[in-house]
Design an enzyme around this catalytic site. Structure first.
Site, mmCIF file in Angstrom:
data_model
loop_
_atom_site.group_PDB
_atom_site.id
_atom_site.type_symbol
_atom_site.label_atom_id
_atom_site.label_comp_id
_atom_site.label_asym_id
_atom_site.label_seq_id
_atom_site.Cartn_x
_atom_site.Cartn_y
_atom_site.Cartn_z
ATOM 1 N N SER A 48 0.768 -1.438 0.205
ATOM 2 C CA SER A 48 -0.079 -0.062 -0.448
ATOM 3 C C SER A 48 0.719 1.551 0.169
ATOM 4 C CB SER A 48 -0.625 0.176 1.086
ATOM 5 O OG SER A 48 -2.055 -1.237 1.094
ATOM 6 N N GLY A 241 -4.579 -2.337 -0.790
ATOM 7 C CA GLY A 241 -3.437 -1.922 -2.161
ATOM 8 C C GLY A 241 -3.285 -0.412 -2.280
ATOM 9 N N CYS A 268 -9.260 -2.157 3.406
ATOM 10 C CA CYS A 268 -8.698 -0.632 3.852
ATOM 11 C C CYS A 268 -8.821 -0.936 2.071
ATOM 12 C CB CYS A 268 -7.342 -1.422 3.509
ATOM 13 S SG CYS A 268 -6.523 0.712 3.722
ATOM 14 N N GLN A 272 -12.567 0.321 0.386
ATOM 15 C CA GLN A 272 -12.938 1.417 -0.690
ATOM 16 C C GLN A 272 -13.454 0.718 -2.129
ATOM 17 O OE1 GLN A 272 -9.048 3.064 -0.822
ATOM 18 N NE2 GLN A 272 -9.604 4.184 1.352
ATOM 19 N N ASN A 310 -3.318 2.444 7.404
ATOM 20 C CA ASN A 310 -2.860 2.600 6.666
ATOM 21 C C ASN A 310 -3.107 3.007 5.103
ATOM 22 O OD1 ASN A 310 -0.640 3.709 4.463
ATOM 23 N ND2 ASN A 310 -0.462 0.926 4.184
ATOM 24 N N HIS A 352 -7.118 -1.772 9.593
ATOM 25 C CA HIS A 352 -5.910 -3.472 9.303
ATOM 26 C C HIS A 352 -6.149 -5.086 10.211
ATOM 27 C CE1 HIS A 352 -3.820 -2.125 5.344
ATOM 28 N NE2 HIS A 352 -4.770 -1.332 5.793
ATOM 29 N N GLU A 354 -5.193 -7.230 10.226
ATOM 30 C CA GLU A 354 -4.133 -8.586 10.884
ATOM 31 C C GLU A 354 -3.465 -7.470 11.569
ATOM 32 O OE1 GLU A 354 -4.766 -6.353 7.885
ATOM 33 O OE2 GLU A 354 -3.368 -5.937 7.736
#
Ligand SMILES: NC(=O)CC[C@H](N)C(=O)O
Length: 375
Positions: A48, A241, A268, A272, A310, A352, A354
């Site tokens: 990303s 990404g 993420c 979107q 992020n 996130h 993870e």
């Protein structure tokens, strides 16, 4: 370590002078900041960050060096790194090299010894912007001009380029680094066939899917809905990404064709794209959310999670009216952090679960996806 002079020039004319580390040379990217205290290697290798120069707001970086296991992508994806103080003596049982050597070997330029607090405050006030790190002795005016004329993130499809070219199967559970590098936890019998769209995915997402019983087939970003449905998956996963979600070629139409036919979970960029597929809109934020300390409220339970994030784009809340339920919001700025379309058995989060790096408060979401697939 060399102590070559380096300059960071921002598009708005602001200059910072420091020392070069990593690869010597010049790099252009969007200058952003991350507030994580540790986990710089996961950050640097997260796809990303393609096209971005990452400033770490925590003042000392490099203390634990670099190792081959903590990479989230197959290489360093950030195009530059900015730090206050670079530790030259890594101390960790897993370290194989220093951060300086790691970035040098990866061909990525860094600058250290600058006032990162001033830089972060500047970016918060004036917004993330294009910048140049250079140790090539060019005049500040030339560097600012280079930053000013560089193409920004809006309208850029970076996901298609970084996605896998071939489909592959992933069946490895999370490695347990505390009981020995490479050792794995007791495997959960795979029960679900999941197709994961690779828009620039982080490895740990795949591990956590396997941990809840998924046999994952990772496919290129351009794979059609028909090809995916032909595999008869129990669920579809939309990964994270880089770049502008609205620019990822055909992704919204593809996901629209999957919604309602199969359970979908997005993270993420995947979140979107899911919003766009539903008919919602995304926009570029002033400076984004990057770090491991973002408070998110689950509106369905009232519970607050501390999350890793992020992202520089976000989903427009108003655009989702009547299309999806907003399930999570960011407590710092009220932006959308999660949505769901219960009838379609689809949900997504902007943050996130993870982590990597960051807190694991939200890891249960992988289990929620498994539950959806179990029906
Ligand atoms: N981590 C991600 O998936 C980031 C998504 C998108 N590139 C953004 O900035 O907002």
């Amino acid at each position: 370590m060399m102590t070559k002079r380096a300059v960071l020039a921002l598009a708005d004319g602001t200059l910072f002078e420091g020392r070069a580390f990593g690869a010597v040379g010049e790099t252009v990217g969007e200058v952003v900041f991350n507030t994580s205290l540790y986990g710089y290697q996961e950050v640097l290798t997260d796809p990303s960050y393609v096209g971005q120069i990452v400033t770490m707001s925590y003042p000392e970086m490099g203390n634990v060096g670099a190792n081959p296991e903590d990479e989230e992508g197959s290489r360093v994806h950030a195009v530059g790194m900015v730090v206050r103080a670079l530790s030259e003596q890594p101390s960790n049982w897993r370290a194989k090299e220093s951060l300086d050597a790691y970035l040098k070997r990866s061909g990525v330029a860094g600058i250290e010894g600058i006032d990162t607090r001033r830089l972060v405050r500047h970016l918060r006030e004036h917004g993330a912007q294009m910048g140049v790190i250079s140790s090539e002795g060019l005049s500040p005016t030339a560097l600012v001009e280079r930053a000013r004329t560089a193409r920004g993130m809006e309208g850029l499809d970076l996901a298609t380029g970084v996605s896998t070219k071939e489909a592959y199967t992933f069946t490895q559970p999370s490695p347990d680094v505390f009981t020995g590098v490479g050792e794995v936890q007791a495997p959960v019998e795979p029960r679900f066939d999941v197709v994961a769209y690779d828009y620039g995915l982080k490895k740990s997402m795949l591990h956590f899917l396997v941990d809840v019983g998924c046999r994952v087939t990772v496919v290129p970003a351009t794979t059609t809905a028909e090809e995916v449905l032909a595999r008869k998956p129990h669920g579809v996963f939309l990964a994270n990404g880089p770049g502008d979600p609205a620019a990822v070629k055909g992704a919204d139409r593809t996901v629209a064709a999957l919604l309602g036919k199969v359970p979908v979970f997005g993270i993420c960029l995947g979140h979107q794209i899911m919003a766009l597929a539903l008919g919602g809109r995304t926009y570029k934020m002033k400076f984004g959310h990057r770090g491991g300390n973002q408070p998110v409220k689950d509106l369905t339970t009232g519970k607050v999670e501390i999350t890793a994030q992020n992202h520089g784009f976000a989903v427009d809340d108003a655009s989702l009216k009547g299309l999806a339920v907003v399930t999570h919001i960011n407590l710092n700025d009220g932006t959308v952090e999660g949505l769901a379309v219960p009838d379609a058995r689809a949900f997504s989060v902007q943050y996130h679960p993870e982590a990597s790096p960051g807190p694991h408060d939200a890891r249960y979401l992988f289990g929620r996806f498994a539950k959806l697939m179990a029906g």
